[in-house]
Design a protein around this motif. Structure first.
Motif, short mmCIF file in Angstrom:
data_model
loop_
_atom_site.label_atom_id
_atom_site.label_comp_id
_atom_site.label_asym_id
_atom_site.label_seq_id
_atom_site.Cartn_x
_atom_site.Cartn_y
_atom_site.Cartn_z
N ASP A 102 0.83 -1.21 0.00
CA ASP A 102 0.00 0.00 0.00
C ASP A 102 0.87 1.26 0.00
O ASP A 102 0.57 2.22 -0.71
N GLU A 103 1.93 1.25 0.78
CA GLU A 103 2.82 2.41 0.84
C GLU A 103 3.53 2.62 -0.50
O GLU A 103 3.66 3.74 -0.98
N LEU A 117 4.08 5.48 -5.67
CA LEU A 117 4.02 5.44 -7.13
C LEU A 117 2.91 6.33 -7.67
O LEU A 117 3.08 6.98 -8.71
N SER A 118 1.78 6.38 -6.98
CA SER A 118 0.69 7.26 -7.41
C SER A 118 1.11 8.72 -7.34
O SER A 118 0.82 9.50 -8.25
N LEU A 121 4.52 13.40 -12.55
CA LEU A 121 5.29 13.10 -13.75
C LEU A 121 5.07 14.11 -14.85
O LEU A 121 6.02 14.57 -15.49
N ASN A 122 3.84 14.48 -15.11
CA ASN A 122 3.55 15.41 -16.20
C ASN A 122 4.18 16.78 -15.98
O ASN A 122 4.41 17.51 -16.93
#
Length: 157
Positions: free
Chosen positions: A102-103, A108-109, A115-116
Motif C-alpha cells: 500500500d505504501e 508510485l501514485s 510526472l507530467n
C-alpha cells in the motif's frame, strides 16, 4: 494417482524445479541465501522435503510483489522449519506485506501525479523539480550526487 509412500519421499532438485516451475539454479541460489533447506543423501545429492514446495511458492509470490529477498528470508525465518507454511502463516505475512505494498502504491501514485510536471524539463536538479529535487533538499545536503528519496539519509558527516 500418487502412491501413499510417494507423499513422504523427498524431492530431488530436478523434481522440485519441475513441480515449482523454478529453475534449478534459482533453487540453488535460494538455498545459498538460506531461504530453503535440503538434506543430503548418501551420495551427497540434495533432497528437499515436500514442504519446500510451499516455501518456494511463497518466495515467488513475494518476489512478484517486489519484496526484497532479505525481507523474504526474515519472513521465512519466522516460520517453523519442520512444516510447510500454513494459511495462518500466510495471513500474517500477507498482512505485513499488504501494508508495505500500500505504501509503495501511494508513492508510485504520487510519482505518477507529478510526472507530467517534469516531462521535457531535463534539469533533474532545479529548485522547482517536483520529482527529483523537491524543495531543493539536495542542495541543502551539500555538493555531489544525493539520494533522491525525501526520507533517505545523506552521506554528509
Amino acid at each position: 494417482m500418487i502412491e501413499p509412500d510417494a507423499l513422504h519421499k523427498e524431492l530431488t532438485v530436478g523434481q522440485l524445479s519441475a513441480r515449482s516451475g523454478v529453475a534449478v539454479t534459482a533453487l540453488h541460489f535460494y538455498e545459498s541465501k538460506g531461504l530453503i533447506k535440503s538434506n543430503r543423501n548418501a551420495g551427497n545429492q540434495r533432497r528437499y522435503p515436500r514442504s519446500v514446495l510451499r516455501r518456494v511458492s511463497l518466495i515467488k509470490v513475494a518476489q512478484r510483489l517486489g519484496i526484497p529477498l532479505a525481507e523474504i528470508g526474515q519472513a521465512l525465518a519466522s516460520l517453523p522449519a519442520d512444516r510447510a507454511p500454513s494459511a495462518a502463516d500466510w495471513q500474517r505475512l500477507s498482512e505485513q506485506w499488504s501494508r508495505e505494498l500500500d505504501e509503495r502504491i501511494r508513492q508510485l501514485s504520487l510519482l505518477r501525479e507529478r510526472l507530467n510536471q517534469c516531462i521535457g524539463c531535463g534539469c533533474l536538479s532545479m529548485e522547482g523539480c517536483p520529482l527529483r529535487n523537491q524543495g531543493d533538499v539536495l542542495g541543502e545536503a551539500g555538493p555531489g550526487a544525493r539520494l533522491l528519496a525525501p526520507d533517505a539519509p545523506t552521506d554528509t558527516p
